[in-house]
Design a protein around this motif. Structure first.
Motif: not given
Length: 196
Positions: A75-77, A127-129, A137-141
């Motif tokens: 959905r967000g990916g 992706a691992a976390v 967006r927060a994960l990638l940053a």
């Protein structure tokens, strides 16, 4: 008697590690199938990494949980997947410029290629976390920062990507299950970074 217990313990550790390796290969197949949607590869890796985290924590989980996680992650990916393909297209243009002999094209092509590798590593670390309540967006940053701050871990993930590329070059079908090993490597690198 004590020797028998030590031997049984060593065999159980070997059996457990082999089971994790087999689970990685199976997860690679799941990731490959889930990535057939072209822009769904970040969600596929996120679901695969979450599945492997569950398995190494001795929690239940299987195909159904993977599919549930994949549906949530996609959905967000999917915008992250679309951005990844846009980056690949931009680097392809840079490489073509370098091949055409345009002045400065070699430097631009090299910088673009290194940037693409960095983006791939950051995407795998994100992706691992991934968790169902996380925002991409927060994960990638945060993963981008960890990619720079933890060069040794990032290098390990690059080596995993190189194994996939070499597997695909030597025996193409072998690249599919090896995707799970790359997801496992990203999970291990993130766990190592968390404990540092």
């Amino acid at each position: 008697m004590a020797q028998a217990r030590v031997k049984a313990r060593k065999e159980s550790v070997f059996g457990e590690r082999f089971a994790v390796f087999a689970e990685c290969l199976l997860t690679g197949v799941w990731i490959a199938v889930a990535s057939l949607g072209v822009v769904t590869y970040p969600a596929a890796f996120a679901a695969g990494a979450r599945h492997l985290r569950r398995r190494t924590a001795h929690q239940g989980g299987g195909w159904r949980e993977f599919v549930t996680d994949f549906r949530t992650a996609v959905r967000g990916g999917w915008p992250a997947g679309l951005a990844g393909w846009a980056a690949v297209a931009a680097v392809w243009v840079d490489v073509q410029a370098a091949r055409a002999g345009i002045p400065g094209g070699t430097l631009v092509g090299a910088v673009g290629l290194f940037a693409l590798i960095g983006l791939a590593v950051a995407g795998l670390r994100a992706a691992a976390v991934w968790t169902p309540d996380a925002r991409w967006r927060a994960l990638l940053a945060a993963a981008g920062r960890r990619t720079v701050l933890d060069p040794a871990g990032s290098f390990l993930i690059v080596c995993g990507l190189a194994v996939v590329a070499l597997s695909a070059w030597f025996v193409t079908p072998l690249a599919v299950p090896v995707l799970g090993a790359v997801a496992a490597a990203a999970v291990a690198v993130e766990e190592r970074y968390r404990h540092r």
